[in-house]
Enzyme design. Sequence first.
Site, PDB file in Angstrom:
ATOM      1  N   GLU A 242       3.014   6.579  -1.001  1.00  0.00           N
ATOM      2  CA  GLU A 242       2.649   5.316  -1.650  1.00  0.00           C
ATOM      3  C   GLU A 242       3.221   5.392  -3.051  1.00  0.00           C
ATOM      4  O   GLU A 242       2.744   6.159  -3.895  1.00  0.00           O
ATOM      5  CB  GLU A 242       1.128   5.134  -1.665  1.00  0.00           C
ATOM      6  CG  GLU A 242       0.715   3.680  -1.865  1.00  0.00           C
ATOM      7  CD  GLU A 242       0.532   3.316  -3.320  1.00  0.00           C
ATOM      8  OE1 GLU A 242       1.449   2.668  -3.870  1.00  0.00           O
ATOM      9  OE2 GLU A 242      -0.501   3.663  -3.898  1.00  0.00           O
ATOM     10  N   CYS A 276       0.428   0.706  -9.896  1.00  0.00           N
ATOM     11  CA  CYS A 276       1.522   0.400  -8.973  1.00  0.00           C
ATOM     12  C   CYS A 276       1.469  -1.048  -8.513  1.00  0.00           C
ATOM     13  O   CYS A 276       2.497  -1.638  -8.163  1.00  0.00           O
ATOM     14  CB  CYS A 276       1.480   1.347  -7.777  1.00  0.00           C
ATOM     15  SG  CYS A 276      -0.049   1.281  -6.812  1.00  0.00           S
TER      16      CYS A 276
END
Length: 475
Positions: A242, A276
Amino acid sequence: MLVSDQTVFAGLTGDQVDIIEPATGKTLGRTRLASAEDVAAAVTRSVAAQPEWADTAPAERAEILLRAAQLIHDHEDEFVRWGIRECGAIAGKTAHEVHSSRGELIAAAALAAEPYGQLLPSAGRMSYGRRIPFGAVGVIAPWNFPLVLSMRAVAPALALGNSVLLKPDHQTPVYGGALIARLFEEAGLPAGLLEVLPGKADAGQALVADPRVPMISFTGSTRAGKIVAATAAEHVKKVSLELGGNNAVIVLADADLDAASSVGAWGSFLHQGQICLTTGRHLVHRKVADEYLDRLAARAAKLKVGDPAEADTQIGPIINATQLAGVDRIVQSSAAAGAAIRAGGTYEDLFYAPTVLAGVTPEMPAFTDEIFGPVAPVTVFDSEDEAVALANATAYGLTASVITAEPFRGWKLAERLRAGMVHVNDTTVNDDPTAPFGGVGASGNGGRYGGQANWEEFTQWQWVTVRDTPPAYPF
């Protein structure tokens, strides 16, 4: 109190480093870092402890996770305090992260009691497939949301019968490491099932390269993720990545601009943009672009920047000087290329002012790069096709959002966006313990965290057949 303000992980043999509060520069304590030898010894303990844990009744595994959930609730103030001090996060962000981590524990506890296989059609034998744990799972977590980004992997991996080796970032060894270790110890998790190894890249490399660890869960930058993936490939092990994002919000001409600018400001400025999921690009229809910019810049100018320990602070510090320099480089080079700074663009110490850039084009760094700072670049479009093309004009594919007065229209447009997650009339910064979380492209390799997706990430299929007697073969 779960941990003291003194030295943590004193039993490790790597370098001893200070734990620095980014808002003040004060030393909060000290920590030992994990050496390669520490990692190897922890893997030995983890591998030895895992089989008995996998054979533990699912209800007993779930009970430990639920006790941990209660303990994180009971010690919320301590978790929040360390999140503020180590991460430079405001109290609201940290409290939300603590609550989300508790949700991850509760959701993971439910996994332990779910069916874990299926009976397969066959003749003359029993045939079934079942999900089994990998064994020892390595979890490498970043500094920006170290608690929840650790817990979303640690909790389901344990629930499904794995042992876990957690490597938190060396900048957040308490909030992302020591508190988690102590939490599970207090909850009654047997020794060896959670080994916490704070460290830098060398500790992560040792963990990924150890052939006894068949699965790695990594959250971090795309650059580091590529290195992790290459090392994992050498050892033919599963890796779930991720990674970064350059996420777009699309503001259509019919949007409520007050609501849209609030969504945009939250998406770009929460935790100084060090997420993110941060809204890295604001794509706004030309008809409303000027008004949207005015509203967004006004919101940015009103945000209080300062020490996150102060209750009314809304924007804290960037994590370190290197990160801040990268943010400022992108802002100033984009301004030099023709973007207009409508708010911010300045800093003092590690505090970067919330920044709004107008006139950003696809060639500018503010459009192409993941900024990881409190910067809102605004790009204008004239048609939905152009908006989709601009949103998809990136190697990343983590999250996106669409703001419109017509939800069905937004949904149809969202279907055209290349992203692992899309939200209509909401921010790009979204998460839920029950949702499949993850991205595509440079944002990840298709792995997902959350809900049923955790079965795919933290277990593997095994096919089993059973006959009454062995058949007669022609050989």
